[in-house]
Design a protein around this motif. Structure first.
Motif, PDB file in Angstrom:
ATOM      1  N   SER A 292      29.729   6.709  49.292  1.00 13.84           N
ATOM      2  CA  SER A 292      29.559   5.822  50.426  1.00 13.84           C
ATOM      3  C   SER A 292      30.464   4.603  50.306  1.00 13.84           C
ATOM      4  O   SER A 292      30.938   4.262  49.221  1.00 13.84           O
TER       5      SER A 292
ATOM      6  N   ASP B 180      25.210   2.718  63.732  1.00 11.15           N
ATOM      7  CA  ASP B 180      26.175   2.135  62.791  1.00 11.15           C
ATOM      8  C   ASP B 180      26.218   2.879  61.464  1.00 11.15           C
ATOM      9  O   ASP B 180      26.734   2.364  60.470  1.00 11.15           O
ATOM     10  N   ASN B 181      25.684   4.099  61.448  1.00 11.80           N
ATOM     11  CA  ASN B 181      25.769   4.960  60.265  1.00 11.80           C
ATOM     12  C   ASN B 181      26.381   6.302  60.655  1.00 11.80           C
ATOM     13  O   ASN B 181      26.051   6.859  61.707  1.00 11.80           O
ATOM     14  N   TYR B 182      27.234   6.825  59.788  1.00  6.56           N
ATOM     15  CA  TYR B 182      27.784   8.161  59.975  1.00  6.56           C
ATOM     16  C   TYR B 182      27.075   9.088  59.001  1.00  6.56           C
ATOM     17  O   TYR B 182      27.170   8.938  57.777  1.00  6.56           O
ATOM     18  N   TYR B 183      26.333  10.050  59.541  1.00 11.79           N
ATOM     19  CA  TYR B 183      25.549  10.985  58.737  1.00 11.79           C
ATOM     20  C   TYR B 183      26.272  12.328  58.653  1.00 11.79           C
ATOM     21  O   TYR B 183      26.840  12.794  59.641  1.00 11.79           O
TER      22      TYR B 183
ATOM     23  N   ASP C 136      28.560   3.447  56.381  1.00 12.80           N
ATOM     24  CA  ASP C 136      27.917   2.331  57.065  1.00 12.80           C
ATOM     25  C   ASP C 136      28.949   1.432  57.736  1.00 12.80           C
ATOM     26  O   ASP C 136      29.969   1.090  57.136  1.00 12.80           O
TER      27      ASP C 136
ATOM     28  N   SER D 228      28.614  -1.970  59.124  1.00 14.05           N
ATOM     29  CA  SER D 228      27.827  -3.180  59.347  1.00 14.05           C
ATOM     30  C   SER D 228      28.656  -4.440  59.439  1.00 14.05           C
ATOM     31  O   SER D 228      28.308  -5.371  60.152  1.00 14.05           O
TER      32      SER D 228
ATOM     33  N   ASN E  24      20.758   5.834  63.416  1.00 15.46           N
ATOM     34  CA  ASN E  24      21.387   4.559  63.747  1.00 15.46           C
ATOM     35  C   ASN E  24      22.789   4.789  64.307  1.00 15.46           C
ATOM     36  O   ASN E  24      23.476   5.733  63.903  1.00 15.46           O
TER      37      ASN E  24
ATOM     38  N   ASP F   3      33.859  -3.173  56.410  1.00 15.42           N
ATOM     39  CA  ASP F   3      33.585  -1.734  56.431  1.00 15.42           C
ATOM     40  C   ASP F   3      34.601  -0.950  57.250  1.00 15.42           C
ATOM     41  O   ASP F   3      34.726   0.268  57.088  1.00 15.42           O
TER      42      ASP F   3
ATOM     43  N   MET G  70      17.685   6.726  54.918  1.00 12.54           N
ATOM     44  CA  MET G  70      18.767   6.055  55.642  1.00 12.54           C
ATOM     45  C   MET G  70      18.544   6.127  57.159  1.00 12.54           C
ATOM     46  O   MET G  70      19.481   6.108  57.934  1.00 12.54           O
TER      47      MET G  70
ATOM     48  N   CYS H  77      17.270   8.551  59.155  1.00 11.29           N
ATOM     49  CA  CYS H  77      17.683   9.801  59.777  1.00 11.29           C
ATOM     50  C   CYS H  77      16.444  10.697  59.847  1.00 11.29           C
ATOM     51  O   CYS H  77      16.035  11.271  58.844  1.00 11.29           O
TER      52      CYS H  77
ATOM     53  N   VAL I  90      26.120   8.706  53.175  1.00  8.96           N
ATOM     54  CA  VAL I  90      26.109   8.154  54.519  1.00  8.96           C
ATOM     55  C   VAL I  90      27.081   6.980  54.534  1.00  8.96           C
ATOM     56  O   VAL I  90      27.118   6.187  53.588  1.00  8.96           O
TER      57      VAL I  90
END
Length: 274
Positions: free
Chosen positions: A157, A126-129, A253, A255, A124, A259, A201, A203, A251
Motif C-alpha cells: 500500500s 478514496d480507496n482503490y480495492y 489510499d 487522502s 469508499n 498520495d 478497510m 469494504c 488497498v
C-alpha cells in the motif's frame, strides 16, 4: 451482487491541506483545493489522466458490478456533472445526497432507495480495492466484509506504516465470521490476534438489514453514525453473521496530496472501461 454504494461525500480535509513537497499538476492542485478526492486526476503508464474514482469504478466493473450509487454532499456538483456526462457502456451510475456530514452509516442510509432489497457492495471513493475483494464478496450469500492482511498492506500500500499499525483490526472466529471490528487496537489486543492480523478497510457486502441498523444505532464519541456500529448492530441485535473474505493484496489510499503520485505508480498501466 450487482450493485455498489460508494461513499463520496467526505469533506476532504487532509486533501485540502497544502503540501509543498507534493508535486501536483495545476489541474490536480485546483481539485485538491476543493477536497473532492474522487476527482483528482491520475495518470498511469503514460495514459491520459483520469479521475481517481474512474479507476475505483473500473475495478468493481471488472468484478461484475453493473450499477453504482455515488453518495455525495449537497455541494459536490462536480462529481454529479462529470459522471452524468461521462460515456458509459457497462456501468449505470445513480446519485444519493447526504445532506449533512453525519458519518458513514448516515451516508449508507442515504442510498436505501437505490439498494432496495438487493445485496450491495459498500466502499469508499478514496480507496482503490483489488477486484478480488469484490469478487469474493459477490460470491457470498449473506453479509460479508473484505479484510486485508496487515503484512500485505505494509508491503504494497501507499499508506504510511505508522498509520497502518493503527488501523482497525477484524476479530474473526473459527467459522470465518467477523465478530467485531477493533478500532485503534492496543499492542495487547494485536498480540492476542497472533501473526495473521487482518484489517478492515471499509469494504462490505450488505443486505437490506443494514438500513434498519443505520436507523437504530447511536452516534459515536465523534458525534457521527458509524458504519462499523451498524455492522455490529446487524451481528448483535439482528443475529446475522458477516463472512470475512481474507485478502493478501493491498488497498491504495487517496487522502492527501502526497498520495497522488504514489497511487499513480502503484496502479500501473490500467485501461478504464466503464
Amino acid at each position: 451482487m450487482k450493485k455498489a454504494v460508494i461513499l463520496a461525500a467526505g469533506l476532504g480535509t487532509r486533501m485540502r491541506k497544502a503540501d509543498e513537497a507534493a508535486r501536483l499538476s495545476s489541474e490536480q492542485e485546483q481539485i485538491a483545493q476543493t477536497g473532492v478526492k474522487a476527482l483528482i486526476p491520475i495518470s498511469t503508464g503514460g495514459s491520459a489522466a483520469r479521475p481517481f474514482l474512474d479507476y475505483v469504478l473500473a475495478a468493481i466493473v471488472d468484478a461484475g458490478i453493473e450499477s453504482a450509487c455515488l453518495v455525495i454532499g449537497p455541494d459536490h456538483h462536480q462529481v454529479r456533472e462529470y459522471y452524468e456526462t461521462l460515456p458509459k457502456k457497462k456501468l449505470k451510475i445513480d446519485f444519493a445526497v447526504q445532506s449533512k456530514p453525519l458519518g458513514t452509516a448516515n451516508a449508507v442510509h442515504a442510498a436505501e432507495t437505490f439498494a432496495r432489497n438487493d445485496p450491495f457492495l459498500m466502499i469508499n471513493s478514496d480507496n482503490y480495492y483489488p477486484a478480488a475483494a469484490v469478487r469474493g464478496l459477490a460470491a457470498l450469500k449473506g453479509n460479508g466484509v473484505a479484510v486485508f492482511h496487515r503484512d500485505a498492506m505494509l508491503k504494497g500500500s501507499n499508506i504510511e506504516a505508522d498509520r497502518i499499525q493503527k488501523f482497525a483490526a477484524a476479530e474473526i472466529d473459527a467459522a470465518g465470521h467477523m465478530t467485531r471490528v477493533l478500532e485503534k487496537p492496543s499492542a495487547e489486543v494485536l498480540k492476542a490476534l497472533g501473526n495473521d492480523i487482518y484489517l478492515s478497510m471499509n469494504c462490505w457486502r450488505f443486505g437490506a438489514s443494514v438500513f434498519e441498523a443505520c436507523r437504530n444505532i447511536k452516534p459515536s464519541s465523534r458525534g457521527e453514525y458509524e458504519v462499523t456500529d451498524a455492522a455490529q448492530y446487524v451481528i448483535d441485535v439482528l443475529k446475522e453473521p458477516f463472512t470475512a473474505v481474507k485478502l493478501h493484496e493491498p488497498v491504495l489510499d487517496m487522502s492527501s496530496r502526497a498520495d497522488v503520485s504514489e497511487v499513480g505508480k502503484r496502479l500501473g498501466a490500467m485501461t478504464i472501461n466503464l
